[in-house]
Write a protein that holds these residues in place. Structure first.
Motif, mmCIF file in Angstrom:
data_model
loop_
_atom_site.group_PDB
_atom_site.id
_atom_site.type_symbol
_atom_site.label_atom_id
_atom_site.label_comp_id
_atom_site.label_asym_id
_atom_site.label_seq_id
_atom_site.Cartn_x
_atom_site.Cartn_y
_atom_site.Cartn_z
ATOM 1 N N THR A 1 2.935 3.892 20.576
ATOM 2 C CA THR A 1 2.837 3.713 19.148
ATOM 3 C C THR A 1 3.197 5.181 18.499
ATOM 4 O O THR A 1 3.153 6.198 19.065
ATOM 5 N N VAL A 2 3.433 4.942 17.387
ATOM 6 C CA VAL A 2 3.705 6.233 16.417
ATOM 7 C C VAL A 2 2.796 5.846 15.111
ATOM 8 O O VAL A 2 2.859 4.756 14.594
ATOM 9 N N GLY A 3 2.657 7.049 14.337
ATOM 10 C CA GLY A 3 2.116 6.839 12.896
ATOM 11 C C GLY A 3 3.370 7.023 12.056
ATOM 12 O O GLY A 3 4.281 7.722 12.415
ATOM 13 N N VAL A 4 3.199 6.139 10.801
ATOM 14 C CA VAL A 4 4.209 6.322 9.828
ATOM 15 C C VAL A 4 3.596 6.305 8.560
ATOM 16 O O VAL A 4 2.363 5.564 8.399
ATOM 17 N N ARG A 5 4.051 6.838 7.636
ATOM 18 C CA ARG A 5 3.598 6.798 6.141
ATOM 19 C C ARG A 5 4.726 7.343 5.156
ATOM 20 O O ARG A 5 5.731 7.883 5.627
ATOM 21 N N ILE A 6 4.516 6.825 3.980
ATOM 22 C CA ILE A 6 5.455 6.960 2.846
ATOM 23 C C ILE A 6 4.401 7.599 1.823
ATOM 24 O O ILE A 6 3.488 6.848 1.226
ATOM 25 N N PRO A 7 4.799 9.135 1.519
ATOM 26 C CA PRO A 7 3.805 9.669 0.419
ATOM 27 C C PRO A 7 4.159 9.520 -0.794
ATOM 28 O O PRO A 7 5.093 9.329 -1.111
ATOM 29 N N SER B 1 0.865 -1.193 0.113
ATOM 30 C CA SER B 1 -0.057 0.036 -0.073
ATOM 31 C C SER B 1 0.863 1.243 -0.006
ATOM 32 O O SER B 1 0.348 2.335 0.041
ATOM 33 N N THR B 2 2.121 1.213 -0.103
ATOM 34 C CA THR B 2 3.100 2.227 -0.094
ATOM 35 C C THR B 2 3.915 2.418 -1.411
ATOM 36 O O THR B 2 4.143 1.150 -2.048
ATOM 37 N N PRO B 3 4.219 3.645 -1.861
ATOM 38 C CA PRO B 3 3.879 4.944 -1.297
ATOM 39 C C PRO B 3 2.211 5.215 -1.622
ATOM 40 O O PRO B 3 1.755 4.500 -2.437
ATOM 41 N N GLY B 4 1.535 5.745 -0.622
ATOM 42 C CA GLY B 4 0.189 6.159 -0.896
ATOM 43 C C GLY B 4 -0.260 6.958 0.237
ATOM 44 O O GLY B 4 0.295 7.436 1.284
ATOM 45 N N SER B 5 -1.731 7.148 0.123
ATOM 46 C CA SER B 5 -2.272 8.145 1.280
ATOM 47 C C SER B 5 -2.925 7.130 2.377
ATOM 48 O O SER B 5 -4.114 7.235 2.632
ATOM 49 N N TYR B 6 -1.848 6.573 3.076
ATOM 50 C CA TYR B 6 -2.291 5.805 4.114
ATOM 51 C C TYR B 6 -1.159 6.288 5.471
ATOM 52 O O TYR B 6 0.072 6.570 5.161
ATOM 53 N N THR B 7 -1.838 6.508 6.742
ATOM 54 C CA THR B 7 -1.003 6.542 7.887
ATOM 55 C C THR B 7 -1.146 5.208 8.658
ATOM 56 O O THR B 7 -2.332 4.790 9.078
ATOM 57 N N PHE B 8 -0.119 4.495 8.964
ATOM 58 C CA PHE B 8 -0.002 3.262 9.766
ATOM 59 C C PHE B 8 0.252 3.558 11.323
ATOM 60 O O PHE B 8 1.416 4.144 11.407
ATOM 61 N N ILE B 9 -0.556 3.012 12.253
ATOM 62 C CA ILE B 9 -0.139 3.319 13.735
ATOM 63 C C ILE B 9 0.780 1.770 14.070
ATOM 64 O O ILE B 9 -0.036 0.715 13.907
ATOM 65 N N LEU B 10 1.944 1.808 14.497
ATOM 66 C CA LEU B 10 2.575 0.645 14.836
ATOM 67 C C LEU B 10 3.205 1.016 16.142
ATOM 68 O O LEU B 10 3.586 2.030 16.599
ATOM 69 N N PRO B 11 3.769 -0.076 16.879
ATOM 70 C CA PRO B 11 4.553 -0.017 17.925
ATOM 71 C C PRO B 11 6.052 0.528 17.790
ATOM 72 O O PRO B 11 6.683 0.383 16.552
ATOM 73 N N ALA B 12 6.385 1.734 18.281
ATOM 74 C CA ALA B 12 7.549 2.526 18.026
ATOM 75 C C ALA B 12 8.877 1.661 18.565
ATOM 76 O O ALA B 12 8.878 1.101 19.569
ATOM 77 N N THR B 13 9.913 1.911 17.839
ATOM 78 C CA THR B 13 11.197 1.395 18.184
ATOM 79 C C THR B 13 11.994 2.444 19.044
ATOM 80 O O THR B 13 11.288 3.357 19.558
ATOM 81 N N ARG B 14 12.933 2.212 19.612
ATOM 82 C CA ARG B 14 13.856 3.013 20.463
ATOM 83 C C ARG B 14 14.271 4.207 19.815
ATOM 84 O O ARG B 14 14.801 5.246 20.212
ATOM 85 N N GLU B 15 14.338 4.309 18.743
ATOM 86 C CA GLU B 15 14.678 5.456 17.539
ATOM 87 C C GLU B 15 13.669 6.568 17.683
ATOM 88 O O GLU B 15 14.020 7.743 17.220
ATOM 89 N N VAL B 16 12.327 6.534 18.017
ATOM 90 C CA VAL B 16 11.415 7.399 18.439
ATOM 91 C C VAL B 16 11.323 7.927 19.795
ATOM 92 O O VAL B 16 11.183 7.213 20.878
#
Length: 206
Positions: free
Chosen positions: A118-124, A92-107
């Protein structure tokens, strides 16, 4: 006063994109177009940028910010994805979606949902946004440019410049990019749950 960048929607000027990226690295808060609607964006680690986005949009600490990523490799640094979810998002990427997923330690913890972590991520799928992300070399911390009390996001760069001149540092104008925000899919529980219907076709997640 915000800097105004008139950027070609199909062939963005490298100099303008480089200037905006430099501004973001220096802590700027920008308004920029995406494949769904305009967004506010700043550097991932910018506490001032986060505070300013919260102030402009009047958000509480339960709001899911979105990390707008250049590609899947970059996205994978910031969220935990199992194989089934990987395939669904990849398709589904890239596209007009935002996905909510468990965050890693980078966040940073300040960007994670206080209870769910959790945090939202997307690829426009947007030429100008992708050019900016490529130049920047890191995600943009973002939130839809929807002002308090208004039903639709702002769509015109000149109008954004006029109304938000003293609260953002730069505005990218590459033409109208629509008013419909992304479709938000929450995968944090393992199964797809659509929490907002938007520009992305929801059928594949229903």
């Amino acid at each position: 006063m915000a800097k105004y960048f008139d950027v070609h929607p199909d062939n963005p000027q490298p100099r303008s994109i480089a200037q905006v990226a430099d501004s973001v690295r220096s802590g700027a808060l920008i308004a920029y177009p995406t494949d769904s609607c305009y967004a506010l964006g700043c550097r991932l680690g910018s506490r001032d940028g986060i505070d300013r986005i919260r102030s402009i949009r009047q958000l509480d600490n339960r709001h899911h910010f979105t990390l707008v990523c250049q590609d899947f490799a970059q996205l994978g640094q910031f969220v935990q994805i199992d194989n089934d979810v990987f395939r669904a998002i990849k398709a589904s990427t890239p596209g007009s979606y935002t996905f909510i997923l468990p965050a890693t330690r980078e966040v940073p913890r300040t960007l994670q949902h206080p209870k769910k972590k959790t945090v939202g991520v997307r690829i426009p799928d947007h030429v100008v946004t992708q050019a900016l992300l490529t130049e920047l070399g890191e995600p943009l911390l973002s939130s839809t440019l929807l002002l308090p009390g208004e039903e639709e996001p702002m769509t015109q760069g000149w109008e954004i410049k006029d109304r938000l001149d003293h609260v953002v540092d730069a505005v990218i104008d590459s033409g109208d990019c629509g008013t419909e925000p992304t479709t938000v899919v929450d995968f944090s529980g393992g199964e797809a749950e659509i929490v907002r219907y938007g520009a992305g076709d929801p059928e594949r997640f229903e």
